[in-house]
Design a protein around this motif. Structure first.
Motif, PDB file in Angstrom:
ATOM      1  N   UNK A 285     -19.224   8.443 -13.296  1.00  0.00           N
ATOM      2  CA  UNK A 285     -20.580   7.677 -12.185  1.00  0.00           C
ATOM      3  C   UNK A 285     -20.050   8.542 -11.211  1.00  0.00           C
ATOM      4  N   UNK A 286     -19.082   9.347 -10.827  1.00  0.00           N
ATOM      5  CA  UNK A 286     -18.852  10.195  -9.683  1.00  0.00           C
ATOM      6  C   UNK A 286     -19.313  11.356  -9.798  1.00  0.00           C
ATOM      7  N   UNK A 287     -19.507  12.046 -11.066  1.00  0.00           N
ATOM      8  CA  UNK A 287     -19.062  13.046 -11.332  1.00  0.00           C
ATOM      9  C   UNK A 287     -21.132  13.079 -11.730  1.00  0.00           C
ATOM     10  N   UNK A 288     -21.844  12.315 -12.340  1.00  0.00           N
ATOM     11  CA  UNK A 288     -22.664  12.082 -11.694  1.00  0.00           C
ATOM     12  C   UNK A 288     -23.503  12.385 -10.319  1.00  0.00           C
ATOM     13  N   UNK A 289     -22.960  11.230  -8.777  1.00  0.00           N
ATOM     14  CA  UNK A 289     -23.406  11.773  -8.096  1.00  0.00           C
ATOM     15  C   UNK A 289     -23.416  13.129  -7.641  1.00  0.00           C
ATOM     16  N   UNK A 290     -22.772  13.437  -8.233  1.00  0.00           N
ATOM     17  CA  UNK A 290     -21.823  14.961  -7.715  1.00  0.00           C
ATOM     18  C   UNK A 290     -22.663  16.489  -7.655  1.00  0.00           C
ATOM     19  N   UNK A 291     -23.402  15.638  -9.464  1.00  0.00           N
ATOM     20  CA  UNK A 291     -24.489  16.976  -9.768  1.00  0.00           C
ATOM     21  C   UNK A 291     -25.839  16.878  -9.061  1.00  0.00           C
ATOM     22  N   UNK A 292     -25.956  15.153  -9.525  1.00  0.00           N
ATOM     23  CA  UNK A 292     -26.867  14.683  -8.026  1.00  0.00           C
ATOM     24  C   UNK A 292     -27.459  15.488  -7.130  1.00  0.00           C
ATOM     25  N   UNK A 293     -26.432  15.419  -6.397  1.00  0.00           N
ATOM     26  CA  UNK A 293     -26.058  16.388  -4.892  1.00  0.00           C
ATOM     27  C   UNK A 293     -25.902  17.995  -5.221  1.00  0.00           C
ATOM     28  N   UNK A 294     -25.776  18.611  -5.195  1.00  0.00           N
ATOM     29  CA  UNK A 294     -25.541  19.644  -5.788  1.00  0.00           C
ATOM     30  C   UNK A 294     -26.392  20.259  -6.714  1.00  0.00           C
TER      31      UNK A 294
END
Length: 171
Positions: A158-167
Motif C-alpha cells: 500500500x505504501x508503494x502505491x501511495x508514493x506512486x500516486x503522489x509522484x
C-alpha cells in the motif's frame, strides 16, 4: 489529537523529499511521512476491604496523537488531486494504528478485570500483577502494529502505491 508539520514543494517528488527530511522521527535518523503516537494512563479502582485487594474498575485512558504533513504554498490542480488521494491513504494507514491501539486497551482492561488477592492490604501484589498482564497485552499488540507496518511497507504494498500516486507524472 492531530498535529501537522509543514512541508513545501511544487511536485510530488519535492513533497516526498520534504517529508523524508522533516517528517516525524522514526528511529534515530529516518523520518516518516506521518506518525501515530499513543500513551496509556491507568485509572484503576481497587477495593481494599478485609485485608484483600480486587479490581472494581480497570479503566484506562488512551491518548492518541496523529502527526501529518501540511503543504504550505500553492499546488497545481493535478498535484492537489494527487495530494488529497495520497493523504486519504495516509490517514487510513495511521487510523489503523489508532484502531489497533484501542483494541489493545480493550484487551488490557479485560486482562486485569479479574485481579483479586485475599492477602494484599496495600494492593502491592495486585498492582504488580496488573503491570505484568498489561505488559503482556502491550507486547502482543505492538507485534500487531509491526505486522501491519510490514504488510503495508513491503515491496508493492500500500505504501508503494501511495508514493506512486503522489509522484506520478502529470498528463
Amino acid at each position: 489529537m492531530k498535529e501537522n508539520y509543514t512541508i513545501t514543494g511544487k511536485t510530488g517528488e519535492e513533497l516526498l523529499a520534504a517529508m523524508k527530511r522533516t517528517g516525524p522521527k522514526k528511529g534515530y535518523m529516518v523520518h516518516a511521512m506521518a506518525q501515530t503516537r499513543y500513551s496509556l494512563r491507568w485509572n484503576t479502582r481497587w477495593d481494599k476491604s478485609g485485608g484483600g485487594c480486587r479490581v472494581t474498575n480497570p479503566g484506562a485512558t488512551l491518548y492518541i496523537t496523529y502527526r501529518y504533513p501540511w503543504v504550505k504554498g500553492g499546488m497545481s490542480p493535478d498535484l492537489q488531486k494527487r495530494w488529497a488521494r495520497f493523504m486519504d491513504s495516509v490517514r487510513t494507514h495511521e487510523e489503523t494504528h489508532g484502531r489497533i491501539a484501542r483494541e489493545m486497551v480493550d484487551a488490557a482492561e479485560k486482562a486485569v478485570a479479574d485481579i483479586a488477592n485475599d492477602n494484599d492490604p496495600d494492593c502491592s501484589k495486585s498492582t504488580l500483577e496488573q503491570l505484568r498482564r498489561v505488559r503482556g497485552v502491550q507486547a502482543e499488540y505492538e507485534g500487531r502494529q509491526r505486522q501491519f507496518d510490514a504488510k503495508e511497507h513491503h515491496y508493492g504494498g500500500n505504501v508503494d502505491g501511495m508514493l506512486a500516486l503522489l509522484t506520478a507524472k502529470q498528463k
